[in-house]
Write a protein that holds these residues in place. Structure first.
Motif, PDB file in Angstrom:
ATOM      1  N   LEU A 164       0.913  -1.229   0.124  1.00 51.13           N
ATOM      2  CA  LEU A 164      -0.023  -0.099   0.039  1.00 51.13           C
ATOM      3  C   LEU A 164       0.813   1.163   0.011  1.00 51.13           C
ATOM      4  O   LEU A 164       0.778   2.250  -0.649  1.00 51.13           O
ATOM      5  N   ALA A 178       2.564   9.724   2.269  1.00 50.85           N
ATOM      6  CA  ALA A 178       1.831   8.020   2.122  1.00 50.85           C
ATOM      7  C   ALA A 178       1.576   7.958   3.600  1.00 50.85           C
ATOM      8  O   ALA A 178       0.683   7.165   3.736  1.00 50.85           O
ATOM      9  N   ARG A 180       0.417   9.664   5.839  1.00 45.91           N
ATOM     10  CA  ARG A 180      -0.922  10.376   6.134  1.00 45.91           C
ATOM     11  C   ARG A 180      -2.244   9.759   5.259  1.00 45.91           C
ATOM     12  O   ARG A 180      -3.080   9.737   5.766  1.00 45.91           O
ATOM     13  N   ASP A 181      -1.855   9.488   4.147  1.00 46.68           N
ATOM     14  CA  ASP A 181      -2.818   9.296   3.135  1.00 46.68           C
ATOM     15  C   ASP A 181      -3.372   7.782   3.162  1.00 46.68           C
ATOM     16  O   ASP A 181      -4.627   7.665   3.077  1.00 46.68           O
ATOM     17  N   VAL A 182      -2.373   7.147   3.340  1.00 49.52           N
ATOM     18  CA  VAL A 182      -2.718   5.594   3.206  1.00 49.52           C
ATOM     19  C   VAL A 182      -2.583   4.801   4.558  1.00 49.52           C
ATOM     20  O   VAL A 182      -3.420   4.099   4.941  1.00 49.52           O
ATOM     21  N   PRO A 185      -5.036   6.250   7.630  1.00 51.82           N
ATOM     22  CA  PRO A 185      -6.619   5.789   7.816  1.00 51.82           C
ATOM     23  C   PRO A 185      -6.557   4.330   8.231  1.00 51.82           C
ATOM     24  O   PRO A 185      -7.547   3.807   8.722  1.00 51.82           O
ATOM     25  N   GLN A 186      -5.537   3.623   7.724  1.00 54.12           N
ATOM     26  CA  GLN A 186      -5.785   2.274   7.807  1.00 54.12           C
ATOM     27  C   GLN A 186      -5.464   1.813   9.545  1.00 54.12           C
ATOM     28  O   GLN A 186      -5.920   0.631  10.001  1.00 54.12           O
TER      29      GLN A 186
ATOM     30  N   ALA B  85      -2.611  -3.755  -4.230  1.00 56.34           N
ATOM     31  CA  ALA B  85      -2.476  -2.503  -3.379  1.00 56.34           C
ATOM     32  C   ALA B  85      -3.482  -1.386  -3.642  1.00 56.34           C
ATOM     33  O   ALA B  85      -3.032  -0.198  -3.730  1.00 56.34           O
ATOM     34  N   TYR B  87      -6.198   1.199  -2.228  1.00 53.08           N
ATOM     35  CA  TYR B  87      -6.221   1.895  -0.977  1.00 53.08           C
ATOM     36  C   TYR B  87      -7.716   1.654  -0.293  1.00 53.08           C
ATOM     37  O   TYR B  87      -8.728   1.937  -0.992  1.00 53.08           O
ATOM     38  N   HIS B  89      -9.447   2.552   1.931  1.00 51.85           N
ATOM     39  CA  HIS B  89     -10.730   3.379   2.480  1.00 51.85           C
ATOM     40  C   HIS B  89     -11.088   4.402   1.372  1.00 51.85           C
ATOM     41  O   HIS B  89     -11.930   5.275   1.818  1.00 51.85           O
ATOM     42  N   TYR B  98      -6.003   9.264  -7.052  1.00 50.70           N
ATOM     43  CA  TYR B  98      -5.021   9.603  -6.285  1.00 50.70           C
ATOM     44  C   TYR B  98      -3.710   9.899  -6.954  1.00 50.70           C
ATOM     45  O   TYR B  98      -3.061  11.087  -6.606  1.00 50.70           O
TER      46      TYR B  98
END
Lengths: 273, 359
Positions: A164, A178, A180-182, A185-186, B85, B87, B89, B98
């Protein structure tokens, strides 16, 4: 059918056993002074009153203690989550010498009873000029909440596939972007459960607060209420119960709001991928 | 448009050398597969090209630019991962958007690109779903879509089809070939599946233990494998490899092994008498008439042909293909011959080089 009834019965008695002290706390806080020692005790107050609450809020330092506790617990939680999230990220993503032993060492600090740590810690705070401040408590709480938070977040982090992050990097994000964005949230369910845990720990802490601060302006709720309402000769039961109810409220509210994330968080930590 | 070049690229992890010294030049617009067994360094090579790993030594170029120190996001590449991979959410739309967002494109342009890619991949209906609401095949297309929207110089694929079922895989292979024809972009594709490499690539780079074994078009890799490893690795069922000896006599070469004696065609000047390995494709062993004998050990009927395993003297086993109508009985001894014009001769050793000149 019989089985079902028995099952329900046992569950409900368990709930009752757990809930009764809470119930009694609320009831006692609402009873006027005269009813407090009535024999036999009444299950519900005959003439419910809010006088204890009003006295606490108007005539005592309760609100100062409350503010201290909120500041203290919030600051500790933010600090712990910030450091633990970055630390967990490092422990999971980067390979460097001594990574595993570092993680073990962090946990090792948990083996020392806090009573042993408290005096050196106090002396350190005095040397740093932080004695009798809220900052000293934030630092002290961080020392014992951080190891656990780090391990908790580390296992959550390990469940997030590395691809990811690689994908985000290839897509044009910086490493921090990366994260912060990915990643964040996970990680959210993990962060919420860890934050809640840290907040409760600092909200209820007593021993460090007792030793490290000793003025009314800096006392949190735990030691403040104790100091104010419990003396060697007398315990102000109704005020103590009223204070306890007000102390429990923030946690109850936080729990009910975050319950959804909390259960999801436990699921996310367990199932990888 | 840009090609890709590795020159003397070396990669070490701690004390372990994953890539020895890789030289590889991929022309612009070419579809190249990196093929090899797991752990051979092909994924490491791709990740170095993506900027997710950094070479210990050597130079990597995309187009004219040396990219050794360029972060992945600035290399003008797109990558499709084995795990997709996506995302989790974000909706399909947000996923595909993105990379454009990260490049600061205005909303209208982003939307247009996403819609175009979605249409191309038949994803329009799914734009507002989350990845977990999609099937494996759909997720794969979204991953592809996220790579497409950017119109990058180079596409990188890391075993993108290995999580799909066999039927869908065949379908996606055809689609990727079509996509490559339409876009004309350079594509680098990592796989351990020789069928994927053979069917899709302009050229295949076969890698073993961090070393390039051969880099050639599929037909050439099949017809003239550069060494013993490539010979055994490419082809299903794989090439028969028989250890024996080379002998020189009266102006011609002979290969000898128990039960087999065979004249071999033109050998390179480096060939010397002694130990050697004979390679024969199953389709070049013909059952019926001939001076050699073997006992039928196994017959596998695939429908359009049969795969027969013959036991020859000295524990040697030879696999051969026969037409569907010819089904030998197990246990029978049959005559057969080897098409000596089509055999391969290799020097001894696991990666012993080819000794005969290509036919």
């Amino acid at each position: 059918m019989m089985r079902r009834i028995l099952f329900n019965l046992s569950v409900w008695s368990a709930v009752l056993i757990v809930a009764f002290p809470l119930f009694w706390m609320v009831v006692t806080s609402l009873k006027p002074q005269v009813e407090l020692w009535a024999r036999p005790p009444a299950l519900l107050p005959l003439e419910p009153t809010l006088e204890h609450y009003l006295t606490l809020l108007r005539d005592t330092s309760f609100l100062v203690y409350f503010r201290n506790s909120v500041l203290l617990s919030t600051a500790t939680t933010l600090l712990v989550i910030g450091v633990a999230a970055l630390g967990a990220y490092s422990l999971v993503r980067f390979r460097y010498r001594g990574r595993e032993s570092l993680a073990m060492l962090v946990l090792f600090t948990y083996l020392l009873p806090s009573v042993i740590l408290i005096l050196p810690l106090y002396l350190m705070m005095v040397k740093l000029g932080l004695a009798n401040t809220l900052v000293s408590l934030v630092l002290a709480y961080t020392t014992f909440a951080l190891p656990y938070a780090l391990w908790l977040l580390r296992s959550f982090m390990a469940g997030i596939p590395e691809d990811l992050e690689s994908a985000a990097l290839v897509d044009g994000a910086t490493r921090l972007g990366a994260f912060r964005d990915v990643i964040l949230p996970q990680l959210l369910p993990g962060i919420i459960s860890t934050a809640l845990f840290t907040f409760i720990l600092s909200w209820n802490e007593y021993l460090f607060a007792l030793v490290l601060v000793n003025s009314d302006a800096t006392r949190p709720l735990t030691t403040g209420v104790m100091n104010m309402l419990i003396s060697s000769f007398n315990i102000e039961w109704s005020m103590l119960m009223a204070a306890s109810v007000m102390m429990s409220l923030p946690l109850i509210i936080a729990f009910s709001l975050l319950q959804k994330y909390l259960t999801r968080g436990f699921g996310a930590g367990a199932v990888k991928g | 448009m840009a090609g890709v070049e590795f020159s003397r690229v070396r990669k070490e992890f701690g004390g372990f050398t994953a890539i020895e010294a890789l030289d590889l030049r991929i022309e612009e617009g070419e579809f190249v597969s990196l093929l090899g067994p797991s752990g051979c360094g092909k994924t490491t090579t791709l990740r170095m090209l993506a900027g997710l790993e950094f070479p210990t030594a050597g130079e990597i170029r995309i187009g004219e630019r040396v990219v050794n120190d360029v972060p992945p996001g600035q290399r003008d590449i797109a990558m499709v991962f084995q795990s997709y991979a996506l995302y989790p959410h974000m909706t399909v739309r947000r996923n595909m958007e993105y990379p454009l967002r990260k490049r600061g494109l205005p909303a209208a342009e982003r939307q247009a690109s996403v819609l175009m890619a979605a249409e191309m991949l038949q994803l329009t209906e799914l734009l507002d779903r989350k990845p977990r609401q999609l099937s494996g095949g759909q997720q794969q297309r979204v991953a592809l879509g996220r790579a497409l929207v950017r119109d990058p110089q180079v596409f990188l694929f890391d075993e993108p089809l290995s999580n799909l079922d066999a039927k869908l895989r065949g379908h996606m292979r055809a689609e990727l070939v079509e996509l490559h024809a339409r876009l004309g972009r350079t594509m680098v594709y990592v796989t351990h599946d020789q069928l994927e490499a053979m069917t899709m690539s302009d050229r295949i780079a076969i890698i073993l233990a961090g070393e390039l074994q051969q880099f050639a078009p599929p037909q050439e890799v099949y017809r003239a494998p550069a060494n013993r490893f490539v010979a055994g690795f490419i082809g299903m069922p794989s090439m028969n490899l028989v250890d024996g000896r080379l002998a020189h006599g009266s102006g011609s070469w002979q290969f000898m092994a128990p039960g087999i004696a065979l004249p071999v065609p033109a050998l390179a000047e480096t060939a010397v008498a002694g130990e050697a390995c004979l390679g024969v494709r199953p389709e070049h062993v013909h059952i019926g008439a001939g001076e050699l004998q073997g006992r039928v050990q196994l017959v596998e009927q695939t429908g359009h042909e049969n795969i027969v395993v013959l036991a020859v003297a000295g524990g040697i086993r030879l696999t051969c293909r026969t037409p569907a109508s010819m089904i030998p009985r197990m246990g029978d001894t049959v005559d057969f011959r080897i098409d000596s014009e089509r055999v391969h001769v290799f020097a001894p050793g696991d990666t012993g080089p080819r000794l005969n000149l290509p036919a």
